[in-house]
Design a protein around this motif. Sequence first.
Motif, mmCIF file in Angstrom:
data_model
loop_
_atom_site.group_PDB
_atom_site.id
_atom_site.type_symbol
_atom_site.label_atom_id
_atom_site.label_comp_id
_atom_site.label_asym_id
_atom_site.label_seq_id
_atom_site.Cartn_x
_atom_site.Cartn_y
_atom_site.Cartn_z
ATOM 1 N N UNK A 166 0.850 -1.192 0.000
ATOM 2 C CA UNK A 166 0.000 0.000 0.000
ATOM 3 C C UNK A 166 0.882 1.237 0.000
ATOM 4 N N UNK A 167 0.545 2.197 -0.850
ATOM 5 C CA UNK A 167 1.214 3.491 -0.852
ATOM 6 C C UNK A 167 0.160 4.577 -0.673
ATOM 7 N N UNK A 168 0.337 5.390 0.340
ATOM 8 C CA UNK A 168 -0.567 6.513 0.596
ATOM 9 C C UNK A 168 0.116 7.777 0.106
ATOM 10 N N UNK A 169 -0.414 8.314 -0.997
ATOM 11 C CA UNK A 169 0.231 9.464 -1.634
ATOM 12 C C UNK A 169 1.711 9.183 -1.894
ATOM 13 N N UNK A 170 2.000 7.951 -2.308
ATOM 14 C CA UNK A 170 3.361 7.589 -2.669
ATOM 15 C C UNK A 170 4.237 7.139 -1.519
ATOM 16 N N UNK A 171 3.700 7.101 -0.301
ATOM 17 C CA UNK A 171 4.501 6.740 0.868
ATOM 18 C C UNK A 171 3.969 5.467 1.526
ATOM 19 N N UNK A 172 4.895 4.639 2.015
ATOM 20 C CA UNK A 172 4.489 3.440 2.745
ATOM 21 C C UNK A 172 3.994 3.811 4.140
ATOM 22 N N UNK A 173 2.912 3.194 4.615
ATOM 23 C CA UNK A 173 2.478 3.409 5.999
ATOM 24 C C UNK A 173 3.525 2.885 6.973
ATOM 25 N N UNK A 174 3.547 3.446 8.177
ATOM 26 C CA UNK A 174 4.523 3.012 9.180
ATOM 27 C C UNK A 174 4.334 1.533 9.520
ATOM 28 N N UNK A 175 3.079 1.128 9.723
ATOM 29 C CA UNK A 175 2.766 -0.281 9.957
ATOM 30 C C UNK A 175 2.088 -0.828 8.708
ATOM 31 N N UNK A 176 2.477 -2.007 8.295
ATOM 32 C CA UNK A 176 1.948 -2.585 7.062
ATOM 33 C C UNK A 176 0.529 -3.110 7.311
ATOM 34 N N UNK A 177 -0.497 -2.436 6.782
ATOM 35 C CA UNK A 177 -1.874 -2.896 7.004
ATOM 36 C C UNK A 177 -2.170 -4.253 6.384
ATOM 37 N N UNK A 178 -1.441 -4.610 5.314
ATOM 38 C CA UNK A 178 -1.669 -5.901 4.668
ATOM 39 C C UNK A 178 -1.267 -7.036 5.597
ATOM 40 N N UNK A 179 -0.104 -6.912 6.210
ATOM 41 C CA UNK A 179 0.356 -7.920 7.174
ATOM 42 C C UNK A 179 -0.594 -7.980 8.366
ATOM 43 N N UNK A 180 -1.019 -6.822 8.835
ATOM 44 C CA UNK A 180 -1.944 -6.751 9.963
ATOM 45 C C UNK A 180 -3.254 -7.446 9.641
ATOM 46 N N UNK A 181 -3.801 -7.185 8.461
ATOM 47 C CA UNK A 181 -5.082 -7.779 8.069
ATOM 48 C C UNK A 181 -4.969 -9.297 7.932
#
Length: 264
Positions: A166-181
């Motif tokens: 996931x990229x939010x406005x081109x930036x990776x989130x601090x915690x990976x929501x995909x792994x979390x989900x």
Amino acid sequence: MSYRNKNKVELRSPLKEVPLRYAGQSLDEEIQRIKDDEVLDPLVMGSMAVMLSLMEWWRWFANFPPQPIPFTLLAAVVLAYTIRKIVLTKRKLQRLRLARDGEREVGQYLESLREKGYRVIHDIVANDFNIDHLLIGPKGIFTVETKTISKPVRGKTEIDYDGSQILVNGHKPERDPVVQAKAQAYWVKELIMELTGKSIPVRPTVVYPGWFVNQTSKSGRPEVWVLNHKALLPFIDNSEGMLSNEDIHACHAHLSRYVRNAER
């Protein structure tokens, strides 16, 4: 749960079961904890320091042996700490309120799916994490992780998802929501197996209220869905999952009982 009133008569709640948790309850509890622990304490300390300083100035004006300078310096230090603490806490509360409101928005949307035969459980608390929403219905079982993030006033406001990142406005989130989900879905699947003895697939989803999610994956639908919450129903309708009414009822009943028992 029973208790005694002032007349020593044993009383009990008229409710037969503990109510289910509502969407965003964990965030509400965290907001209240921060208010109690991180706002009131600094305010009390700051008020006491200022009052001590004023008292010393009064003693000086009244020709009592004065000690204003040490107390004023102490008050200045404590007051600076208090102001800094309140500013930081205010920012933290703003983030938590935003997350809470997002969970409520998504929760209300999911509640509207009940007319389509879906059951919804909000805020399932595990050992060190919580699942924002769980959807159980004819197309299967879905964990819903809500990510409510502020949008910039100007410029790009888009989320890109290639099926793994996931990229939010081109930036990776601090915690990976995909792994979390994925971890949440696995935990629910194991819990259902433990409670019902059935191995039922659980689809992990991540939703971003108010954001446009650009799906860039070229390999069909990925394991984890990432989308705006209002796009969830079309994704579900087009999925291949199937769950019988018996399994829907059993999973909902067992998981609801689990949540209630956890509250006790």
